[in-house]
Motif scaffolding. Structure first.
Motif, PDB file in Angstrom:
ATOM      1  N   LEU A 138       0.861  -1.182   0.000  1.00 57.57           N
ATOM      2  CA  LEU A 138       0.000   0.000   0.000  1.00 57.57           C
ATOM      3  C   LEU A 138       0.898   1.233   0.000  1.00 57.57           C
ATOM      4  N   PRO A 139       0.343   2.408  -0.367  1.00 62.28           N
ATOM      5  CA  PRO A 139       1.189   3.603  -0.458  1.00 62.28           C
ATOM      6  C   PRO A 139       2.019   3.864   0.800  1.00 62.28           C
ATOM      7  N   GLY A 140       1.421   3.690   1.957  1.00 65.84           N
ATOM      8  CA  GLY A 140       2.133   3.904   3.213  1.00 65.84           C
ATOM      9  C   GLY A 140       1.193   3.701   4.375  1.00 65.84           C
ATOM     10  N   GLU A 141       1.723   3.747   5.571  1.00 73.50           N
ATOM     11  CA  GLU A 141       0.913   3.511   6.762  1.00 73.50           C
ATOM     12  C   GLU A 141       0.229   4.800   7.200  1.00 73.50           C
ATOM     13  N   TYR A 142      -0.710   5.258   6.379  1.00 71.30           N
ATOM     14  CA  TYR A 142      -1.464   6.469   6.645  1.00 71.30           C
ATOM     15  C   TYR A 142      -2.697   6.464   5.744  1.00 71.30           C
ATOM     16  N   GLY A 143      -3.685   7.249   6.122  1.00 66.91           N
ATOM     17  CA  GLY A 143      -4.832   7.481   5.253  1.00 66.91           C
ATOM     18  C   GLY A 143      -5.756   6.292   5.049  1.00 66.91           C
ATOM     19  N   SER A 144      -6.681   6.457   4.106  1.00 65.58           N
ATOM     20  CA  SER A 144      -7.774   5.511   3.910  1.00 65.58           C
ATOM     21  C   SER A 144      -7.310   4.092   3.580  1.00 65.58           C
ATOM     22  N   ASN A 145      -6.310   3.944   2.723  1.00 65.36           N
ATOM     23  CA  ASN A 145      -5.864   2.602   2.384  1.00 65.36           C
ATOM     24  C   ASN A 145      -5.292   1.879   3.602  1.00 65.36           C
ATOM     25  N   TYR A 146      -4.590   2.614   4.438  1.00 64.56           N
ATOM     26  CA  TYR A 146      -4.029   2.016   5.655  1.00 64.56           C
ATOM     27  C   TYR A 146      -5.138   1.648   6.638  1.00 64.56           C
ATOM     28  N   PHE A 147      -6.108   2.551   6.807  1.00 63.88           N
ATOM     29  CA  PHE A 147      -7.229   2.251   7.693  1.00 63.88           C
ATOM     30  C   PHE A 147      -7.973   1.009   7.197  1.00 63.88           C
ATOM     31  N   GLY A 148      -8.153   0.926   5.877  1.00 66.15           N
ATOM     32  CA  GLY A 148      -8.821  -0.236   5.306  1.00 66.15           C
ATOM     33  C   GLY A 148      -8.044  -1.511   5.541  1.00 66.15           C
ATOM     34  N   GLN A 170       1.468   0.731  -7.013  1.00 67.98           N
ATOM     35  CA  GLN A 170       0.750  -0.529  -6.857  1.00 67.98           C
ATOM     36  C   GLN A 170       0.848  -1.432  -8.084  1.00 67.98           C
ATOM     37  N   MET A 171       0.637  -0.868  -9.264  1.00 68.77           N
ATOM     38  CA  MET A 171       0.637  -1.700 -10.462  1.00 68.77           C
ATOM     39  C   MET A 171       2.020  -2.295 -10.719  1.00 68.77           C
ATOM     40  N   ALA A 172       3.053  -1.468 -10.613  1.00 71.82           N
ATOM     41  CA  ALA A 172       4.407  -1.958 -10.870  1.00 71.82           C
ATOM     42  C   ALA A 172       4.790  -3.053  -9.880  1.00 71.82           C
ATOM     43  N   ALA A 173       4.497  -2.820  -8.610  1.00 72.34           N
ATOM     44  CA  ALA A 173       4.863  -3.789  -7.582  1.00 72.34           C
ATOM     45  C   ALA A 173       4.103  -5.097  -7.752  1.00 72.34           C
ATOM     46  N   LEU A 174       2.823  -4.991  -8.118  1.00 74.63           N
ATOM     47  CA  LEU A 174       2.004  -6.190  -8.263  1.00 74.63           C
ATOM     48  C   LEU A 174       2.361  -6.950  -9.537  1.00 74.63           C
ATOM     49  N   SER A 175       2.572  -6.237 -10.615  1.00 74.21           N
ATOM     50  CA  SER A 175       2.870  -6.902 -11.890  1.00 74.21           C
ATOM     51  C   SER A 175       4.245  -7.570 -11.884  1.00 74.21           C
ATOM     52  N   ARG A 176       5.176  -7.009 -11.127  1.00 72.59           N
ATOM     53  CA  ARG A 176       6.515  -7.609 -11.020  1.00 72.59           C
ATOM     54  C   ARG A 176       6.557  -8.770 -10.035  1.00 72.59           C
ATOM     55  N   GLY A 177       5.514  -8.891  -9.232  1.00 72.91           N
ATOM     56  CA  GLY A 177       5.507  -9.936  -8.220  1.00 72.91           C
ATOM     57  C   GLY A 177       6.235  -9.537  -6.952  1.00 72.91           C
ATOM     58  N   ASP A 178       6.496  -8.241  -6.796  1.00 73.03           N
ATOM     59  CA  ASP A 178       7.165  -7.781  -5.575  1.00 73.03           C
ATOM     60  C   ASP A 178       6.284  -8.017  -4.349  1.00 73.03           C
ATOM     61  N   VAL A 179       4.980  -7.949  -4.548  1.00 68.75           N
ATOM     62  CA  VAL A 179       4.010  -8.230  -3.489  1.00 68.75           C
ATOM     63  C   VAL A 179       2.926  -9.136  -4.069  1.00 68.75           C
ATOM     64  N   ASP A 180       2.221  -9.832  -3.183  1.00 67.72           N
ATOM     65  CA  ASP A 180       1.164 -10.733  -3.636  1.00 67.72           C
ATOM     66  C   ASP A 180      -0.158 -10.023  -3.864  1.00 67.72           C
ATOM     67  N   SER A 181      -0.309  -8.860  -3.250  1.00 68.09           N
ATOM     68  CA  SER A 181      -1.557  -8.104  -3.355  1.00 68.09           C
ATOM     69  C   SER A 181      -1.267  -6.659  -3.005  1.00 68.09           C
ATOM     70  N   VAL A 182      -2.226  -5.791  -3.324  1.00 71.67           N
ATOM     71  CA  VAL A 182      -2.092  -4.385  -2.940  1.00 71.67           C
ATOM     72  C   VAL A 182      -3.444  -3.878  -2.461  1.00 71.67           C
ATOM     73  N   ILE A 183      -3.396  -2.818  -1.670  1.00 71.30           N
ATOM     74  CA  ILE A 183      -4.601  -2.093  -1.295  1.00 71.30           C
ATOM     75  C   ILE A 183      -4.669  -0.858  -2.172  1.00 71.30           C
ATOM     76  N   GLY A 184      -5.815  -0.655  -2.818  1.00 71.01           N
ATOM     77  CA  GLY A 184      -5.970   0.516  -3.678  1.00 71.01           C
ATOM     78  C   GLY A 184      -7.437   0.881  -3.773  1.00 71.01           C
ATOM     79  N   PHE A 185      -7.733   1.853  -4.615  1.00 73.61           N
ATOM     80  CA  PHE A 185      -9.109   2.299  -4.774  1.00 73.61           C
ATOM     81  C   PHE A 185      -9.771   1.579  -5.942  1.00 73.61           C
ATOM     82  N   VAL A 186     -10.981   1.106  -5.691  1.00 73.09           N
ATOM     83  CA  VAL A 186     -11.698   0.332  -6.702  1.00 73.09           C
ATOM     84  C   VAL A 186     -12.005   1.166  -7.942  1.00 73.09           C
ATOM     85  N   ASN A 187     -12.178   2.471  -7.757  1.00 75.46           N
ATOM     86  CA  ASN A 187     -12.520   3.338  -8.882  1.00 75.46           C
ATOM     87  C   ASN A 187     -11.315   4.070  -9.453  1.00 75.46           C
TER      88      ASN A 187
END
Length: 325
Positions: A138-148, A170-187
């Motif tokens: 996720l972007p960082g430990e702050y804000g809506s994504n972190y709360f979610g 998020q896209m770069a990290a996920l597409s490269r396989g750096d992380v298994d998932s990401v938290i982001g906005f659905v829209n």
């Protein structure tokens, strides 16, 4: 749960609280300045449509739109009186209130919380429970994504999830396989990945997520004196959303005046995906602008349990139902 990573956010709120003590708007100015975060974006289409089609004016209020600077704190302009209303998530309003800032939510605009878990289309992660032993970015430990994220961990009692702060990659990290998932906005993040050819799936963070998404907030001192204007803003947004439902291409044409890059067909196509994902969030059950008192209470309890705030914030201090009825 830990409080690590919130220091910058706490410091920002403390700063704007001090600014609020010496700031203030011009009481003779009948124009309401609405602050929208950062750069102009299609997700703010109801505001653009309401201004361009005169819906705010016909409802009885003159609205100026102001986008924040990239390095600007979320509530600074509101606290100093440069803005009268700010577009902000309910959880961020509650967090700010807990830190001593007299900010109050006057309406919730998104019917659902927009943060979501995003995984590659071919991932074997089907529910958040499958994240045990996996990583999430996720972007960082702050804000809506972190709360979610914290709400998801709490809901599924996850104990072994590697959380990585990856910035807005998020896209770069996920597409490269750096992380298994990401938290982001659905829209936003999810549709951006799809528009760039990266197939992903979204997974709800929790069955009954105790968080409240974007809406409008004001300084408490401005509640009573601007009630008519606030109701007019809600009425203007209602007409704008109805117009967008019936005339999506015309609405996108209006947005292009604020987002000139949408004259590029590829950018317009990507923006259309975001528009299509955002419109249902504004529409909800048909009424633009609501307040769910019970959800606000649940959110306050959750944020205490999560260690985000120290004690419960009384709902009648952080939100009002006077505007939404």
């Amino acid at each position: 749960m830990k409080k690590t990573g919130l220091k910058k956010l706490v410091a920002a709120f403390a700063t704007v609280s001090m600014l609020a003590a010496c700031g203030g708007g011009d009481e003779e100015d009948s124009t309401i300045t609405v602050g929208l975060t950062y750069i102009p974006d299609v997700q703010f289409f109801p505001f653009y449509v309401a201004v361009e089609n005169g819906y705010f004016e016909s409802a009885g209020v003159e609205v100026d739109i102001r986008h924040h600077g990239a390095q600007e704190s979320l509530f600074t302009a509101l606290a100093t009186g440069e803005e009268d209303v700010v577009f902000v998530s309910g959880d961020e309003v509650l967090f700010a209130r807990a830190e001593g800032m007299d900010v109050t939510s006057i309406m919730t605009l998104f019917s659902e919380y927009p943060s979501t878990l995003i995984v590659p289309q071919d991932s074997d992660i089907e529910t958040p429970a499958d994240l045990e032993g996996r990583s999430v970015g996720l972007p960082g430990e702050y804000g809506s994504n972190y709360f979610g994220l914290l709400a998801m961990i709490d809901a599924y009692d996850l104990e072994n999830v590697e959380v990585e702060s990856i910035g807005f990659t998020q896209m770069a990290a996920l597409s490269r396989g750096d992380v298994d998932s990401v938290i982001g906005f659905v829209n936003n993040d999810a549709v951006a990945m799809e528009s760039q050819g990266f197939d992903v799936r979204t997974i709800d963070l929790a069955p009954d997520l105790p968080l409240i998404g974007p809406g409008l907030a004001v300084m408490e001192e401005n509640l009573g004196e601007n009630e008519d204007e606030h109701r007019a803003i809600m009425a203007g947004l209602q007409k704008a959303v109805e117009f967008a439902e019936e005339n999506p291409e015309e609405a996108l044409d209006i947005v292009t005046k604020y987002v000139p890059s949408m004259t590029d067909p590829e950018v317009r196509e990507a923006a259309t995906l975001t528009f299509n994902a955002t419109l249902p969030l504004y529409v909800g059950d048909g009424k633009v602008g609501t307040q769910d008192v019970e959800r606000w209470e649940d959110m306050s309890e959750f944020m205490v349990d999560a260690g985000l705030i120290e004690e419960l914030v009384p709902v009648d201090e952080v939100m009002t139902t006077e505007i939404t009825g």
